[in-house]
Scaffold this motif. Structure first.
Motif, mmCIF file in Angstrom:
data_model
loop_
_atom_site.group_PDB
_atom_site.id
_atom_site.type_symbol
_atom_site.label_atom_id
_atom_site.label_comp_id
_atom_site.label_asym_id
_atom_site.label_seq_id
_atom_site.Cartn_x
_atom_site.Cartn_y
_atom_site.Cartn_z
ATOM 1 N N ASN A 108 -2.748 8.875 -12.781
ATOM 2 C CA ASN A 108 -3.289 8.069 -13.874
ATOM 3 C C ASN A 108 -2.549 6.747 -14.076
ATOM 4 N N GLU A 109 -1.485 6.503 -13.329
ATOM 5 C CA GLU A 109 -0.646 5.329 -13.558
ATOM 6 C C GLU A 109 -1.242 4.010 -13.063
ATOM 7 N N PRO A 110 -1.849 3.947 -11.855
ATOM 8 C CA PRO A 110 -2.325 2.656 -11.335
ATOM 9 C C PRO A 110 -3.353 1.996 -12.243
ATOM 10 N N THR A 111 -3.295 0.668 -12.311
ATOM 11 C CA THR A 111 -4.280 -0.103 -13.073
ATOM 12 C C THR A 111 -5.551 -0.230 -12.244
ATOM 13 N N GLU A 112 -6.617 -0.721 -12.878
ATOM 14 C CA GLU A 112 -7.877 -0.920 -12.162
ATOM 15 C C GLU A 112 -7.687 -1.898 -11.017
ATOM 16 N N GLU A 113 -6.911 -2.946 -11.259
ATOM 17 C CA GLU A 113 -6.657 -3.948 -10.219
ATOM 18 C C GLU A 113 -5.923 -3.321 -9.041
ATOM 19 N N GLU A 114 -4.954 -2.479 -9.319
ATOM 20 C CA GLU A 114 -4.201 -1.819 -8.251
ATOM 21 C C GLU A 114 -5.077 -0.822 -7.496
ATOM 22 N N ARG A 115 -5.986 -0.174 -8.211
ATOM 23 C CA ARG A 115 -6.883 0.770 -7.540
ATOM 24 C C ARG A 115 -7.825 0.052 -6.571
ATOM 25 N N TRP B 36 6.268 -0.914 -8.713
ATOM 26 C CA TRP B 36 6.658 0.430 -8.298
ATOM 27 C C TRP B 36 8.021 0.819 -8.870
ATOM 28 N N MET B 37 9.006 -0.074 -8.748
ATOM 29 C CA MET B 37 10.365 0.249 -9.174
ATOM 30 C C MET B 37 10.438 0.402 -10.694
ATOM 31 N N GLN B 38 9.678 -0.410 -11.405
ATOM 32 C CA GLN B 38 9.632 -0.304 -12.858
ATOM 33 C C GLN B 38 9.036 1.051 -13.265
ATOM 34 N N PHE B 39 7.945 1.415 -12.601
ATOM 35 C CA PHE B 39 7.321 2.713 -12.860
ATOM 36 C C PHE B 39 8.260 3.860 -12.490
ATOM 37 N N ASN B 40 8.898 3.772 -11.320
ATOM 38 C CA ASN B 40 9.761 4.844 -10.841
ATOM 39 C C ASN B 40 10.959 5.059 -11.771
ATOM 40 N N ASP B 41 11.535 3.977 -12.272
ATOM 41 C CA ASP B 41 12.655 4.100 -13.206
ATOM 42 C C ASP B 41 12.211 4.794 -14.500
ATOM 43 N N PRO C 205 0.815 -1.222 0.000
ATOM 44 C CA PRO C 205 0.000 0.000 0.000
ATOM 45 C C PRO C 205 0.847 1.271 0.000
ATOM 46 N N ASP C 206 2.007 1.241 0.674
ATOM 47 C CA ASP C 206 2.861 2.431 0.748
ATOM 48 C C ASP C 206 3.421 2.816 -0.619
ATOM 49 N N LEU C 207 3.788 1.801 -1.414
ATOM 50 C CA LEU C 207 4.329 2.084 -2.740
ATOM 51 C C LEU C 207 3.224 2.530 -3.707
ATOM 52 N N TYR C 208 2.022 1.976 -3.515
ATOM 53 C CA TYR C 208 0.874 2.419 -4.320
ATOM 54 C C TYR C 208 0.604 3.902 -4.057
ATOM 55 N N LYS C 209 0.676 4.305 -2.800
ATOM 56 C CA LYS C 209 0.441 5.703 -2.440
ATOM 57 C C LYS C 209 1.478 6.607 -3.085
ATOM 58 N N ARG C 210 2.740 6.174 -3.088
ATOM 59 C CA ARG C 210 3.806 6.970 -3.708
ATOM 60 C C ARG C 210 3.598 7.082 -5.224
ATOM 61 N N MET C 211 3.133 5.982 -5.826
ATOM 62 C CA MET C 211 2.854 6.003 -7.262
ATOM 63 C C MET C 211 1.740 6.988 -7.570
ATOM 64 N N LEU C 212 0.715 6.961 -6.752
ATOM 65 C CA LEU C 212 -0.450 7.826 -6.943
ATOM 66 C C LEU C 212 -0.052 9.298 -6.831
ATOM 67 N N GLU C 213 0.855 9.594 -5.894
ATOM 68 C CA GLU C 213 1.307 10.973 -5.708
ATOM 69 C C GLU C 213 2.068 11.484 -6.926
ATOM 70 N N GLU D 118 -5.701 -0.993 -3.752
ATOM 71 C CA GLU D 118 -4.999 0.146 -3.166
ATOM 72 C C GLU D 118 -3.588 -0.250 -2.756
ATOM 73 N N ALA D 119 -2.949 -1.016 -3.641
ATOM 74 C CA ALA D 119 -1.597 -1.514 -3.391
ATOM 75 C C ALA D 119 -0.998 -1.988 -4.710
ATOM 76 N N CYS D 120 0.342 -2.080 -4.742
ATOM 77 C CA CYS D 120 1.036 -2.615 -5.909
ATOM 78 C C CYS D 120 2.270 -3.363 -5.431
ATOM 79 N N THR D 121 2.869 -4.159 -6.307
ATOM 80 C CA THR D 121 4.072 -4.894 -5.933
ATOM 81 C C THR D 121 5.282 -3.955 -5.978
ATOM 82 N N LYS D 122 6.348 -4.368 -5.310
ATOM 83 C CA LYS D 122 7.565 -3.563 -5.324
ATOM 84 C C LYS D 122 8.143 -3.494 -6.733
ATOM 85 N N PHE D 123 8.081 -4.600 -7.480
ATOM 86 C CA PHE D 123 8.584 -4.615 -8.850
ATOM 87 C C PHE D 123 7.842 -3.604 -9.717
#
Length: 274
Positions: free
Chosen positions: A154-161, A171-176, A142-150, A164-169
């Protein structure tokens, strides 16, 4: 200090009107890190051994077998990259730290030669910041999902919404991708400095998506600036100091590039998240 001018890169406590004790506290913070996570549980000063200006000669970092092995191997090989690597002097033994429940590596403090207030820039070098092992980790964060949302609503998928959470992979793929690490081959994760606030806002660093935007952040937060009314060097002096520092850093990077090209260790290893 620039060889051709008398503008000192490190801000001095007396010029900034900062009490010496407070300046040392700030300086000790800058011996730790400009970015990253974990705080004192990851990185600690060894304040029993200090320089004349109060800087620790060594720091303690939470023990990592692979990292310690790399330090030792580099030193044994006398590899060209040793010049840019903290000297590893073994594990901290019980009694040298009040936290006897953990293992630490003793590393030379690369900032020990500086006076108060060194400016520190934490850079990631490479085109990705995660290893293949992260792909298999399916735990939802959930913490990484929140950072992605910030960063990008528009980035999170419907499943992630829904979760309200995403995997670390994920998040890191998105962040890079968001920070253009994959495109530029580097990113600045943090800048700690001696000015007001003590560090560059992470939001500004993450918003830099081009080389020009990165350069503006370096100019604003890393290079020397006027120390206030007591600074008599003037605009021309500040511009000259900035140019001097930029040229010194550029020459150091060129030398490091040449050392990497000649390094057996670099040639036989993969760099991920460095």
């Amino acid at each position: 200090k620039c060889s051709s001018c008398d503008h000192v890169v490190e801000s001095k406590a007396k010029d900034a009107g900062v009490p010496l004790e407070a300046a040392f506290r700030r300086r000790r913070h800058l011996t730790r890190q400009a970015a990253g996570h974990g705080g004192d549980s990851i990185l600690k000063d060894m304040e029993s051994l200090v320089t004349s200006n109060g800087a620790p000669l060594y720091i303690m970092k939470a023990f990592d077998a692979q990292e310690a092995s790399n330090y030792q191997r580099l030193q044994e090989m006398n590899d060209p990259m040793v010049r840019w690597t903290a000297r590893f002097t073994g594990e901290v033994t019980l009694g040298e730290t009040t936290d006897g429940s953990r293992r630490y590596m003793r590393l030379a403090n690369l900032l020990a030669p500086f006076d108060t207030g060194p400016h520190v820039m934490d850079c990631k070098v490479g085109i990705r910041s995660f290893t293949e092992s992260e792909v298999a980790k399916k735990a939802l964060r959930p913490d990484l999902y929140k950072r992605m949302l910030e960063l990008d609503p528009n980035e999170p998928t419907e499943e992630e919404r829904k979760a309200e959470a995403c995997t670390k992979f994920r998040w890191m793929q998105f962040n890079d991708r968001y920070t253009h690490l994959a495109e530029l081959g580097f990113r600045i994760d943090g800048i700690a400095h001696s000015g007001p606030g003590g560090e560059a806002p992470k939001s500004e660093l993450k918003a830099a998506h081009t080389s020009e935007q990165v350069a503006r952040n370096i100019l604003k937060h890393f290079l020397p600036k006027s120390r206030g009314p007591s600074d008599t060097s003037g605009d021309a002096g500040i511009r000259h100091a900035r140019r001097c520092v930029a040229e010194l850093v550029l020459e150091e990077l060129r030398q490091m590039q040449a050392a990497m090209a000649a390094s057996t260790w670099v040639r036989t290893h993969e760099f991920v998240g460095c």
